[in-house]
Design an enzyme around this catalytic site. Structure first.
Site, short mmCIF file in Angstrom:
data_model
loop_
_atom_site.label_atom_id
_atom_site.label_comp_id
_atom_site.label_asym_id
_atom_site.label_seq_id
_atom_site.Cartn_x
_atom_site.Cartn_y
_atom_site.Cartn_z
CE LYS A 113 4.40 -9.02 -3.56
NZ LYS A 113 4.05 -8.06 -4.61
CE LYS A 199 -2.45 -9.08 0.67
NZ LYS A 199 -2.70 -8.01 -0.22
CE LYS A 202 -4.25 -8.81 -7.96
NZ LYS A 202 -3.11 -7.91 -8.04
P1 ADP Z 1 -2.73 -9.13 -4.12
O1 ADP Z 1 -2.21 -9.19 -2.72
O2 ADP Z 1 -3.89 -10.01 -4.33
O3 ADP Z 1 -1.66 -9.32 -5.15
P2 ADP Z 1 -2.48 -6.37 -4.57
O4 ADP Z 1 -1.31 -6.37 -3.66
O5 ADP Z 1 -2.28 -6.15 -6.03
O6 ADP Z 1 -3.31 -7.69 -4.34
O7 ADP Z 1 -3.50 -5.30 -4.03
C1 ADP Z 1 -4.27 -4.41 -4.79
C2 ADP Z 1 -5.15 -3.55 -3.89
O8 ADP Z 1 -6.14 -4.40 -3.30
C3 ADP Z 1 -4.40 -2.91 -2.73
O9 ADP Z 1 -4.96 -1.62 -2.46
C4 ADP Z 1 -4.64 -3.83 -1.59
O10 ADP Z 1 -4.58 -3.20 -0.36
C5 ADP Z 1 -6.03 -4.37 -1.89
N1 ADP Z 1 -6.13 -5.73 -1.41
C6 ADP Z 1 -5.47 -6.81 -1.87
N2 ADP Z 1 -5.80 -7.91 -1.19
C7 ADP Z 1 -6.68 -7.51 -0.25
C8 ADP Z 1 -7.39 -8.18 0.78
N3 ADP Z 1 -7.27 -9.47 0.97
N4 ADP Z 1 -8.21 -7.46 1.55
C9 ADP Z 1 -8.38 -6.15 1.34
N5 ADP Z 1 -7.75 -5.46 0.39
C10 ADP Z 1 -6.91 -6.11 -0.39
#
Ligand code: ADP
Ligand code: TRP
Length: 336
Positions: A113, A199, A202
């Site tokens: 980040k 991955k 958001k």
């Molecule tokens: P993002 O990366 O979209 O901002 P977060 O970091 O807020 O999402 O993740 C929130 C939860 O969702 C965490 O437990 C994370 O491991 C899970 N998560 C986020 N993106 C994925 C993904 N692409 N595949 C599986 N789990 C995910």
């Protein structure tokens, strides 16, 4: 013996997507049957990246409604908002003072980040995992269910707990319980629709890279239609040269509730032209009940607020006890 406890949370930084559902929320729905569950909205973490104040509260409510729409039952799980309980910030400060700086500089998510934010990297972004450690340790959970990407943060949490126990407690009398991560294998990582090696997230600037849980059927159809594939005929799992193929088949497997073997057989001879409409239909159908419930909850704000209020009361009672014993161990006296 009471039930074992779990705690987890997601940052309400935008619409929650399929990765959040399949990698996190769906597992919590199953776990709440067996565990005393604490599930929260990490809105203090949400401001570690540039944010729009006009949307923060709304995003937080929407994420709470999404939890419940996905099957989190407020009668079984304690659902609350991080910023409603000031003990999170306070314990984070105490932990700041026992956490070596280089532990934070090593965090993969921070490094990733920080690159994106250039000169605007804040102390908050670096300190994010310490706040996460406070979130977790305040409730002394046995397990912390998270996606693979969060494993390092849970390990750091364990390190902080061990350090607190070692420096200010004793082996016979640890101050705080050291939790274990709980990483679910199936669907632990949902990949981007634009690049099967990244991955789904958001924070990806392209909306086409993810399916939001609230996407209407026509949007889902458009995103699947345009998503990245490859020119090979016949679909297969686990071919490292075909990450998109593996990801889309995995999504189909998880959303249709079939086994991997059944899907491998069903799709072995398919081309993308046949598979994509099948995936679209399965996805639309799987998301419909979630979306109906979500819209119902968003139109009954009083009910949603009452759930979060109840959650806050239950969570805060526990958080304050942990904060108190940590402050006592560090040598603070209670105010009269
Ligand atoms: P993002 O990366 O979209 O901002 P977060 O970091 O807020 O999402 O993740 C929130 C939860 O969702 C965490 O437990 C994370 O491991 C899970 N998560 C986020 N993106 C994925 C993904 N692409 N595949 C599986 N789990 C995910
Ligand atoms: N950092 C987590 C994420 O991005 C969200 C989070 C904050 C969290 N505090 C937590 C997850 C405590 C588990 C436990 O997904």
């Amino acid at each position: 013996m009471g039930k074992n406890r779990i705690l987890s949370g997601i940052q309400p930084t935008g619409n929650l997507h399929l990765g959040n559902y399949l990698g996190a929320i769906r597992n919590w729905v199953n776990l709440q049957e067996e565990y005393d569950s604490f599930l929260f909205l990490a809105d203090l973490h949400a401001i570690t990246v540039p944010h729009d104040p006009a949307k923060l509260a709304e995003n937080t409510y929407e994420a709470a409604a999404t939890y419940i729409a996905c099957g989190i039952d407020p009668q079984k799980s304690t659902v609350f908002v991080q910023s409603h309980i000031s003990a999170h910030s306070e314990l984070a400060w105490l932990f700041n003072c026992i956490t070596p700086l280089n532990w934070l500089e090593r965090m993969i998510q921070f490094k990733e980040k920080a690159v994106k934010q250039g000169e605007n990297v804040t102390v908050g972004l670096l300190d994010y995992p310490v706040l996460q450690a406070a979130d977790i340790l305040l409730y002394e959970p046995d397990r912390v269910p998270v996606g693979e990407d969060q494993k390092q943060h849970v390990e750091l949490t364990r390190d902080i707990a061990n350090r607190l126990n070692f420096q200010y407690g004793s082996e016979e009398n640890p101050i705080i319980k050291v939790p274990e991560p709980l990483i679910q294998a199936a669907g632990a990582r949902v990949m981007s629709l634009a690049d099967g090696t990244k991955k789904m997230s958001k924070s990806d600037p392209s909306e086409m890279s993810r399916i939001d849980l609230v996407d209407p059927p026509e949007v889902i159809q458009r995103k699947i239609k345009r998503c990245k594939t490859d020119p090979v005929r016949g679909l297969e799992f686990d071919n490292a040269e075909r990450p998109e193929c593996n990801n889309l088949l995995t999504l189909y497997t998880l959303l249709s509730g079939q086994t991997k073997e059944a899907v491998a057989t069903e799709c072995a001879d398919m081309g993308w032209g046949q598979f994509k409409p099948l995936l679209t239909e399965t996805m639309v159908e799987a998301l419909k009940p979630i979306q109906d419930k979500f819209h119902g909850l968003m139109s009954d704000r009083t009910y949603l607020e009452s759930i979060l209020q109840q959650g806050r009361e239950k969570a805060e009672a526990i958080a304050l006890m942990t904060l108190e014993k940590t402050k006592t161990a560090l040598g603070y006296s209670k105010p009269l």
